[in-house]
Design an enzyme around this catalytic site. Structure first.
Site, PDB file in Angstrom:
ATOM      1  N   LYS A  12       0.587  -1.178  -0.161  1.00 45.69           N
ATOM      2  CA  LYS A  12      -0.046  -0.163   0.064  1.00 45.69           C
ATOM      3  C   LYS A  12       1.006   1.424  -0.057  1.00 45.69           C
ATOM      4  O   LYS A  12       2.128   1.335   0.391  1.00 45.69           O
ATOM      5  CB  LYS A  12      -0.878   0.116   1.410  1.00 45.69           C
ATOM      6  CG  LYS A  12      -1.941  -1.154   1.422  1.00 45.69           C
ATOM      7  CD  LYS A  12      -2.898  -0.952   0.218  1.00 45.69           C
ATOM      8  CE  LYS A  12      -4.034  -1.958   0.338  1.00 45.69           C
ATOM      9  NZ  LYS A  12      -4.846  -2.180  -0.778  1.00 45.69           N
ATOM     10  N   CYS A  13       0.407   2.464  -0.364  1.00 44.94           N
ATOM     11  CA  CYS A  13       0.900   3.621  -0.264  1.00 44.94           C
ATOM     12  C   CYS A  13       1.533   3.912   0.761  1.00 44.94           C
ATOM     13  O   CYS A  13       0.906   3.473   1.808  1.00 44.94           O
ATOM     14  CB  CYS A  13      -0.165   4.673  -0.971  1.00 44.94           C
ATOM     15  SG  CYS A  13       0.554   6.467  -0.957  1.00 44.94           S
ATOM     16  N   PRO A  14       2.677   4.368   1.002  1.00 40.67           N
ATOM     17  CA  PRO A  14       3.480   5.136  -0.337  1.00 40.67           C
ATOM     18  C   PRO A  14       4.770   3.800  -0.507  1.00 40.67           C
ATOM     19  O   PRO A  14       5.543   4.374  -1.365  1.00 40.67           O
ATOM     20  CB  PRO A  14       4.231   5.941   0.635  1.00 40.67           C
ATOM     21  CG  PRO A  14       4.830   5.462   1.881  1.00 40.67           C
ATOM     22  CD  PRO A  14       3.272   4.744   2.273  1.00 40.67           C
ATOM     23  N   ASP A  39      -2.400  -1.557  -5.587  1.00 40.69           N
ATOM     24  CA  ASP A  39      -2.484  -0.301  -4.772  1.00 40.69           C
ATOM     25  C   ASP A  39      -3.344   0.739  -5.573  1.00 40.69           C
ATOM     26  O   ASP A  39      -2.788   1.031  -6.591  1.00 40.69           O
ATOM     27  CB  ASP A  39      -1.172   0.432  -4.055  1.00 40.69           C
ATOM     28  CG  ASP A  39      -1.718   1.711  -3.358  1.00 40.69           C
ATOM     29  OD1 ASP A  39      -2.807   1.820  -3.223  1.00 40.69           O
ATOM     30  OD2 ASP A  39      -1.022   2.463  -2.817  1.00 40.69           O
ATOM     31  N   ASP A  45       0.127   8.025  -7.787  1.00 41.19           N
ATOM     32  CA  ASP A  45       1.525   8.112  -7.250  1.00 41.19           C
ATOM     33  C   ASP A  45       2.493   7.835  -8.420  1.00 41.19           C
ATOM     34  O   ASP A  45       3.651   8.751  -8.254  1.00 41.19           O
ATOM     35  CB  ASP A  45       1.560   7.099  -6.097  1.00 41.19           C
ATOM     36  CG  ASP A  45       0.694   7.677  -4.942  1.00 41.19           C
ATOM     37  OD1 ASP A  45       0.114   8.471  -4.900  1.00 41.19           O
ATOM     38  OD2 ASP A  45       0.459   6.672  -4.161  1.00 41.19           O
TER      39      ASP A  45
END
Length: 74
Positions: A12-14, A39, A45
């Site tokens: 998942k982010c980041p 994600d 992103d």
């Protein structure tokens, strides 16, 4: 030139951006990397990361469970 395959599905982010940045740091200029992610935020992103760091986002593909990004290192 065949791209390096980098499987970041499940992160998942980041973390997809952080890990891609670190992986690219060890690669030669002009090298290709294909990053697979699940994600949903990666579609925002990754292009932002490439723009910020000066890498070329060659293509973005929607996959069954996420996205695949082909990036050329600057």
């Amino acid at each position: 030139m065949n791209p390096v395959l980098y499987d970041l599905r499940g992160l998942k982010c980041p973390f997809p951006v952080i890990k891609t940045r670190k992986k690219l740091a060890g690669m030669a200029s002009g090298a290709l990397i294909r990053v697979d992610t699940t994600d949903p935020l990666a579609v925002i992103d990754m292009p932002h990361f490439c723009n910020e760091d000066g890498h070329e986002l060659v293509e973005t593909d929607k996959t069954e469970n996420g996205h695949s990004f082909l990036i050329r290192k600057r």
